[in-house]
Scaffold this motif. Structure first.
Motif, PDB file in Angstrom:
ATOM      1  N   SER A 122     -12.345  -7.868   2.827  1.00 52.20           N
ATOM      2  CA  SER A 122     -11.450  -7.050   1.852  1.00 52.20           C
ATOM      3  C   SER A 122     -11.846  -5.472   2.067  1.00 52.20           C
ATOM      4  N   TYR A 123     -12.950  -5.230   3.066  1.00 49.76           N
ATOM      5  CA  TYR A 123     -13.205  -3.704   3.129  1.00 49.76           C
ATOM      6  C   TYR A 123     -12.403  -3.126   4.097  1.00 49.76           C
ATOM      7  N   LYS A 125      -8.677  -2.589   6.286  1.00 49.63           N
ATOM      8  CA  LYS A 125      -7.109  -2.807   6.030  1.00 49.63           C
ATOM      9  C   LYS A 125      -6.460  -2.088   7.451  1.00 49.63           C
ATOM     10  N   GLU A 158       0.569  -6.719   0.071  1.00 44.77           N
ATOM     11  CA  GLU A 158      -0.716  -6.058   0.419  1.00 44.77           C
ATOM     12  C   GLU A 158      -1.426  -5.365  -0.573  1.00 44.77           C
ATOM     13  N   HIS A 160      -3.961  -2.473  -2.310  1.00 43.87           N
ATOM     14  CA  HIS A 160      -5.457  -1.655  -1.689  1.00 43.87           C
ATOM     15  C   HIS A 160      -5.778  -0.945  -3.321  1.00 43.87           C
ATOM     16  N   ILE A 173     -13.018   1.221  -2.283  1.00 40.10           N
ATOM     17  CA  ILE A 173     -11.790   0.545  -1.836  1.00 40.10           C
ATOM     18  C   ILE A 173     -11.925  -0.899  -1.649  1.00 40.10           C
ATOM     19  N   ASN A 175      -9.075  -4.342  -0.498  1.00 35.04           N
ATOM     20  CA  ASN A 175      -7.965  -4.828   0.090  1.00 35.04           C
ATOM     21  C   ASN A 175      -7.689  -6.024  -0.028  1.00 35.04           C
ATOM     22  N   HIS A 177      -5.469  -8.956   1.001  1.00 38.04           N
ATOM     23  CA  HIS A 177      -4.601  -9.132   1.919  1.00 38.04           C
ATOM     24  C   HIS A 177      -3.525 -10.326   1.805  1.00 38.04           C
TER      25      HIS A 177
END
Ligand SMILES: C[S@@+](CC[C@H](N)C(=O)[O-])C[C@H]1O[C@@H](n2cnc3c(N)ncnc32)[C@H](O)[C@@H]1O
Length: 245
Positions: A122-123, A125, A158, A160, A173, A175, A177
């Motif tokens: 998740s870090y 994108k 997606e 963010h 941040i 993410n 997915h």
């Protein structure tokens, strides 16, 4: 403090503290992950397995994997030297090979049978995620497996997220997915036999009453399913496995 510095500050202090409570006691998601790896390994033709954990933090997950899979050679990498120092100083992990390494710049020339990315995807994108999957694919042996655990959603969506909180006073941040994004990327980089297994936590988690202290907690649906939240955010945690062709 930049986003990167703020994340480093959190991961090298509060996150290491959080890890301590699971040194003797497995997280529910780790139980599922370890069972998944064990089951896959039992059908894997090679005998001398090598496993790399990307983003290993204090090595807690490796500690539990080692107990479940005593014949495996374990490697762990993390971005931050101060985290790898903690892993290296643990006598229970003295036979594990730890390195400070950025998954965006994986320098291994040899290959691994199993790669684990637990709470790491998740870090990244976009192009960076593509680079990460490409690097991981390059170091996964043909027939080997990637296992990941991350918030992944079945919609074509997606997400963010920019979080500002006591844990992350500067922007952090994350993410989330979609299965579709992961599927396309993994297939492009030579992975097949993809399986997404949404994680259903079998216990209630109480977030407490201090709303500034962002804990993970569960809420039951009318059907009795537990949904995982952190603050106001629903986290669709999911295990993923994929085989390198
Ligand atoms: C949320 S923690 C998860 C730790 C561990 N996998 C677990 O399950 O508890 C994410 C870890 O990934 C590491 N990390 C973040 N970005 C990385 C990168 N680019 N390369 C390698 N490790 C990274 C962090 O330093 C942190 O230790």
């Amino acid at each position: 403090m930049s986003e990167g510095e703020s994340r480093r500050d959190y991961l090298t202090t509060k996150y290491l503290e959080y890890q301590k409570q699971y040194a003797g006691n497995l997280r529910e998601s780790d139980k599922v992950l370890i069972a998944l790896i064990k089951e896959t390994m039992s059908n894997y033709p090679k005998k001398n397995h090598r496993l790399l954990e990307v983003g290993c933090s204090s090595g807690n997950l490796i500690l539990h994997l080692k107990k479940a899979l005593p014949m495996v050679e374990f490697h762990g990498i993390d971005l931050f030297p101060e985290i790898i120092e903690v892993s290296k100083s643990n006598p229970d992990l003295s036979d594990v090979i730890f390195n400070v390494m950025d998954v965006r710049n994986l320098t291994y020339q040899d290959k691994f049978d199993f790669i684990v990315m637990n709470a790491v995807l998740s870090y990244f994108k976009g192009d960076e995620l593509n680079l990460v999957i490409s690097n991981v694919a390059r170091v996964t042996d043909s027939g080997g497996w990637l296992f990941a655990f991350s918030p992944l959603n079945p919609f074509e969506q997606e997400i963010h997220i920019i979080e500002i909180s006591t844990a992350h006073p500067r922007e952090a941040i994350f993410n989330f997915h979609s299965y579709l994004t992961m599927e396309k990327l993994l297939r492009n980089h030579g992975f097949a036999n993809l399986e997404f297994r949404p994680f259903s936590i079998p216990i209630d988690l109480d977030g407490g009453n201090d709303f500034r202290d962002l804990k993970t907690y569960t809420i039951r649906t009318a059907q009795g399913e537990r949904l995982n939240f952190r603050g106001s955010l629903f986290q669709p945690w999911c295990h993923l496995k994929a085989r390198k062709e």
